[in-house]
Scaffold this motif. Structure first.
Motif, PDB file in Angstrom:
ATOM      1  N   TRP A 402       0.813  -1.249  -0.062  1.00  0.00           N
ATOM      2  CA  TRP A 402      -0.049  -0.088   0.116  1.00  0.00           C
ATOM      3  C   TRP A 402       0.942   1.347   0.057  1.00  0.00           C
ATOM      4  O   TRP A 402       2.028   0.963  -0.081  1.00  0.00           O
ATOM      5  CB  TRP A 402      -1.078   0.053   1.157  1.00  0.00           C
ATOM      6  CG  TRP A 402      -0.367  -0.219   2.584  1.00  0.00           C
ATOM      7  CD1 TRP A 402       0.309  -1.047   3.066  1.00  0.00           C
ATOM      8  CD2 TRP A 402      -0.267   0.964   3.522  1.00  0.00           C
ATOM      9  NE1 TRP A 402       0.853  -0.777   4.215  1.00  0.00           N
ATOM     10  CE2 TRP A 402       0.539   0.512   4.693  1.00  0.00           C
ATOM     11  CE3 TRP A 402      -0.993   2.139   3.603  1.00  0.00           C
ATOM     12  CZ2 TRP A 402       0.495   1.226   5.640  1.00  0.00           C
ATOM     13  CZ3 TRP A 402      -0.692   2.710   4.804  1.00  0.00           C
ATOM     14  CH2 TRP A 402      -0.251   2.624   5.787  1.00  0.00           C
ATOM     15  N   GLN A 403       0.398   2.319  -0.019  1.00  0.00           N
ATOM     16  CA  GLN A 403       0.967   3.717  -0.318  1.00  0.00           C
ATOM     17  C   GLN A 403       0.335   4.462   0.802  1.00  0.00           C
ATOM     18  O   GLN A 403      -0.692   4.763   1.140  1.00  0.00           O
ATOM     19  CB  GLN A 403       0.807   4.099  -1.505  1.00  0.00           C
ATOM     20  CG  GLN A 403       1.408   2.941  -2.557  1.00  0.00           C
ATOM     21  CD  GLN A 403       1.045   3.660  -4.043  1.00  0.00           C
ATOM     22  OE1 GLN A 403      -0.183   4.128  -4.252  1.00  0.00           O
ATOM     23  NE2 GLN A 403       1.886   3.899  -4.784  1.00  0.00           N
ATOM     24  N   ASN A 406      -2.796   5.636  -0.020  1.00  0.00           N
ATOM     25  CA  ASN A 406      -3.987   4.855  -0.087  1.00  0.00           C
ATOM     26  C   ASN A 406      -4.759   4.726   1.325  1.00  0.00           C
ATOM     27  O   ASN A 406      -5.866   3.949   1.644  1.00  0.00           O
ATOM     28  CB  ASN A 406      -3.402   3.186  -0.368  1.00  0.00           C
ATOM     29  CG  ASN A 406      -2.640   3.221  -1.757  1.00  0.00           C
ATOM     30  OD1 ASN A 406      -1.891   2.444  -1.730  1.00  0.00           O
ATOM     31  ND2 ASN A 406      -2.949   4.166  -2.509  1.00  0.00           N
ATOM     32  N   CYS A 454      -2.863  -0.199 -11.351  1.00  0.00           N
ATOM     33  CA  CYS A 454      -3.693   0.777 -11.166  1.00  0.00           C
ATOM     34  C   CYS A 454      -4.822   0.285 -10.560  1.00  0.00           C
ATOM     35  O   CYS A 454      -5.153  -0.827 -10.292  1.00  0.00           O
ATOM     36  CB  CYS A 454      -4.297   1.382 -12.531  1.00  0.00           C
ATOM     37  SG  CYS A 454      -3.119   2.258 -13.511  1.00  0.00           S
ATOM     38  N   TYR A 477      -2.052  11.348 -10.132  1.00  0.00           N
ATOM     39  CA  TYR A 477      -2.594   9.803  -9.926  1.00  0.00           C
ATOM     40  C   TYR A 477      -3.748   9.601 -10.714  1.00  0.00           C
ATOM     41  O   TYR A 477      -4.072   8.409 -10.972  1.00  0.00           O
ATOM     42  CB  TYR A 477      -3.323   9.713  -8.496  1.00  0.00           C
ATOM     43  CG  TYR A 477      -2.259  10.213  -7.471  1.00  0.00           C
ATOM     44  CD1 TYR A 477      -0.938   9.239  -7.006  1.00  0.00           C
ATOM     45  CD2 TYR A 477      -2.365  11.417  -6.804  1.00  0.00           C
ATOM     46  CE1 TYR A 477      -0.305   9.576  -5.927  1.00  0.00           C
ATOM     47  CE2 TYR A 477      -1.238  11.971  -5.901  1.00  0.00           C
ATOM     48  CZ  TYR A 477      -0.306  10.952  -5.455  1.00  0.00           C
ATOM     49  OH  TYR A 477       0.650  11.217  -4.350  1.00  0.00           O
ATOM     50  N   TYR A 485      -7.035   5.145 -10.824  1.00  0.00           N
ATOM     51  CA  TYR A 485      -6.128   5.743  -9.630  1.00  0.00           C
ATOM     52  C   TYR A 485      -4.612   4.950 -10.271  1.00  0.00           C
ATOM     53  O   TYR A 485      -4.548   3.510 -10.206  1.00  0.00           O
ATOM     54  CB  TYR A 485      -6.246   5.456  -8.218  1.00  0.00           C
ATOM     55  CG  TYR A 485      -5.100   5.548  -7.401  1.00  0.00           C
ATOM     56  CD1 TYR A 485      -4.808   6.765  -6.962  1.00  0.00           C
ATOM     57  CD2 TYR A 485      -4.241   4.471  -7.123  1.00  0.00           C
ATOM     58  CE1 TYR A 485      -3.835   7.129  -6.174  1.00  0.00           C
ATOM     59  CE2 TYR A 485      -3.281   4.747  -6.335  1.00  0.00           C
ATOM     60  CZ  TYR A 485      -3.051   5.873  -5.583  1.00  0.00           C
ATOM     61  OH  TYR A 485      -1.928   6.077  -4.733  1.00  0.00           O
ATOM     62  N   THR A 487      -0.813   3.840  -9.429  1.00  0.00           N
ATOM     63  CA  THR A 487      -0.072   3.843  -8.259  1.00  0.00           C
ATOM     64  C   THR A 487       1.549   4.134  -8.355  1.00  0.00           C
ATOM     65  O   THR A 487       2.203   4.634  -7.364  1.00  0.00           O
ATOM     66  CB  THR A 487       0.263   2.363  -7.810  1.00  0.00           C
ATOM     67  OG1 THR A 487       0.749   1.515  -8.924  1.00  0.00           O
ATOM     68  CG2 THR A 487      -1.493   1.668  -7.539  1.00  0.00           C
TER      69      THR A 487
END
Ligand code: 6R9
Length: 637
Positions: A402-403, A406, A454, A477, A485, A487
């Motif tokens: 994840w980021q 996110n 994405c 993004y 979206y 990534t």
């Protein structure tokens, strides 16, 4: 926590529902939280603007979900266990009751210092319980927190404070980090010379490092608490927030320009971090959960503070570093507190692995039930060591991808419920619809394929905007692929449909699990008076995952060793020590295309030591530049 998935079938059922009826799915999840008023609309979205709203019309306060609602049942249960840097200093435990009382008390301090709903507060503190208290106090009154990692420089703090127009800074005299003391207040003082918006600084006593307190601006945390105590009313009612009111800003690096202020809002972020915490780790009531991240990063926000606390968990936070006093420190902590769930970064695993297994001797790790990793791809050797030596072959490992943008986990195994393979983030959590895209903007169907990762559909924890610059959010993004979206990560989907993240496809490096923009480092290096131009690329590093390789064109009269040291100092000053290049190679020229663009592809190959296979160099302005760089690189090794 009865939204925990208990079998693979339940996972599949939840996943299918989340795709077929996303609103019904998330509405049921959200029913497990405390709302002052429920939503009128679950989801309203388009990725074009982008405009994303979850649980519109709802009223809530996240601290009531993280604190108040647990008091009746879990009031005396530890919410935070704090392990200090020095193992000989007493540890601290804050029960849910105590944490609520302290958050309310400090919320009153904020009010006394003229902070109101919507104001931005910069928090630059070491990993002490007061950091959690400060974050929750902000959320209590609807102030927007902007936590800055303690390793960033004055200049980086100033940029963040100015961008967010913070009114108040919360810091400490200093911070302990292994054998070092970081002089946090003095760094803040330097930062504030460049900031006009800050009216007050609240300073916590931690190291007793001498500090200069500026009259009218700086106040002591402890004195402010005393004032609140004499005012008599310790409670602080939770501000009623709209679902989409901003909860916090957290700055993160991208491929261009300055770091972006990622904006997370209240309801969606709360629901998403709570749901993913409970599911990914399969947390059971009473367990001790230890996330080794710093709260200055998103992992600390979501998985030390908000996720665990909204689920009534006991969250252990650690002030120090994994190698102090020795490389057995994590295992001492696991042993001391009977930690059940350990969540750390591959870089920490690799570094501890390199110290050898002696540091595991005599440490009782039998309490461990689930292991997790985050921040970067994990290599098989590190995975195996973690699995065999730490988990004794018995603990599931969740490799959570994840980021910052996110909010919470997107692709990850669910501990013991969904399958795991070393190096794979595996399957998307319910609500997450990943897809792989090719260079022509087409979705790549089927399995055993690679592409740009994405996400097709919104999830509640996603960013809503970048602070003060919505266009930048759209551009970064949502503009690469229509209605997606993007990534910034590359990804492989196996024949079985499992996802393996292969790393960034843009100019962002991942050094020890920290995101660093190459442009940011180049800008910092270029500020040095002897530097003409520079180019940064990543290269494989045995412990850090990626190391920073700098190609620098310097004025010809320089003393190379001296300039190298000066460049390192410049980067430390401008960004922070985490962005210091590992290798600096002085070059006379950089490989450029005829239109003047640096060909990073070639520089990357040279840094990786792949000299045979440089690809097509015929479009370069001057192909002989490459020869010279290769010769120079050989001398670096
Ligand atoms: C949570 C966090 C995000 C970037 C992301 C990716 C890399 C994170 C990973 C991973 C492979 C994992 N990343 N987790 N790569 N496997 N399990 O780290 O957020 O600091 O914003 O970094 O980190 O490249 O795009 P953030």
């Amino acid at each position: 926590m009865n939204f925990q998935l208990k079998s693979f079938d339940e996972y599949q059922e939840a996943y299918n529902k989340s795709v077929e009826e996303p609103e019904a799915f998330w509405s049921e999840v959200a029913d497990h939280f405390f709302w002052k008023r429920k939503w009128t609309n679950v989801l309203n979205w388009n990725f074009k603007d982008p405009d994303i709203k979850w649980f519109e019309g709802a009223k809530l306060n996240i601290t009531e979900n993280c604190l108040d609602r647990h008091i009746y049942k879990l009031g005396d249960q530890p919410a935070i266990i704090w392990e200090p840097n020095d193992p000989n200093e007493a540890h601290r435990i804050l029960t849910y009751k105590q944490l609520l009382q302290k958050a309310e008390q400090f919320a009153n301090v904020l009010k006394n210092n003229n902070i109101r709903k919507g104001d931005r507060v910069c928090i630059y503190l070491p990993m002490v319980p007061e950091l959690v208290i400060a974050v929750l106090a902000c959320a209590r009154i609807g102030a927007i927190h902007n936590v800055v990692f303690g390793g960033f420089s004055a200049r980086s703090i100033a940029d963040r404070i100015n961008d967010a127009e913070c009114k108040l800074v919360i810091t400490s005299d200093g911070g302990f980090r292994g054998q070092k003391i970081l002089e946090l207040k003095s760094i803040v003082d330097d930062a504030l010379m460049q900031c006009d918006t800050v009216e007050k600084v609240i300073v916590l006593t931690r190291t007793r490092t001498p500090v200069s307190m500026i009259k009218g601006r700086d106040v002591w945390w402890e004195d402010e608490i005393k004032k609140v105590e004499t005012q008599g009313n310790p409670a602080c009612p939770a501000e009623e927030m709209d679902a989409e009111d901003t909860l916090f800003i957290l700055y993160t690096s991208g491929s261009t320009g300055k770091p972006k202020g990622v904006v997370h809002t209240t309801a969606g972020y709360m629901v998403y971090t709570g749901y993913t915490f409970a599911n990914t780790f399969q947390y059971k009531p009473g367990e001790v959960y230890f996330c080794t991240a710093d709260i200055g990063w998103i992992t600390g926000h979501s998985y030390i503070i908000y996720g665990p606390l909204s689920q009534g968990a006991t969250s252990l936070m650690f002030e120090g570093i994994p190698t102090y006093p020795d490389a057995g420190r994590f295992w001492d902590i696991v042993d001391k507190y009977n930690v059940n769930i350990l969540y750390t970064a591959p870089t920490a695993i690799r570094s501890l692995m390199a110290f050898g297994d002696d540091f595991l001797e005599g440490k009782n790790l039998s309490s461990l039930r689930v292991l997790g990793t985050v921040g970067e791809p994990i290599n098989e050797e590190a995975w195996n060591w973690y699995h065999d030596k730490i988990g004794k072959g018995e603990c599931p490992i969740v490799d959570t991808w994840w980021q910052t943008e996110n909010g919470g986990h997107l692709i990850t195994p669910i501990a013991g419920i969904t399958p795991e393979i070393p190096g794979y983030a595996m399957l998307p959590l319910p609500g997450v619809q990943p897809c792989l895209m090719d260079e022509n903007g087409e979705e790549i169907q089927g399995n055993d394929v690679s592409g740009n990762l994405c996400i097709k559909f919104p999830w509640p924890g996603m960013l809503r905007t970048t602070w003060g610059d919505h266009e930048r959010c759209r551009q970064t993004y949502f503009s690469t692929y229509e209605n997606m979206y993007f990534t910034g990560d590359g990804c492989y989907r196996s024949p079985e449909g499992y996802y393996r993240i292969t790393g960034r496809v843009d100019d962002v490096l991942n050094v020890s699990g920290h995101r660093i923009g190459t442009a940011e480092v180049e800008n910092a290096i270029n500020m040095h008076s002897d530097v003409v131009e520079s180019a940064i690329v990543g290269y494989p590093h045995p412990v850090k995952g990626q190391g920073i390789y700098a190609y620098v064109i310097a004025n010809h009269h320089i003393d190379a060793e001296k300039t190298r040291q000066d460049i390192l100092q410049t980067v430390t000053r401008i960004i922070g020590a985490i962005a210091k290049p590992d290798i600096i190679q002085f070059v006379t020229d950089l490989p450029k295309t005829r239109s003047g663009k640096i060909m990073r592809r070639i520089l990357r190959k040279v840094a990786e030591g792949e000299l045979e296979n440089l690809g097509d160099t015929s479009t370069l302005q001057d192909p002989t530049v490459v020869e010279a760089i290769i010769e120079g690189a050989k001398e670096m090794k």
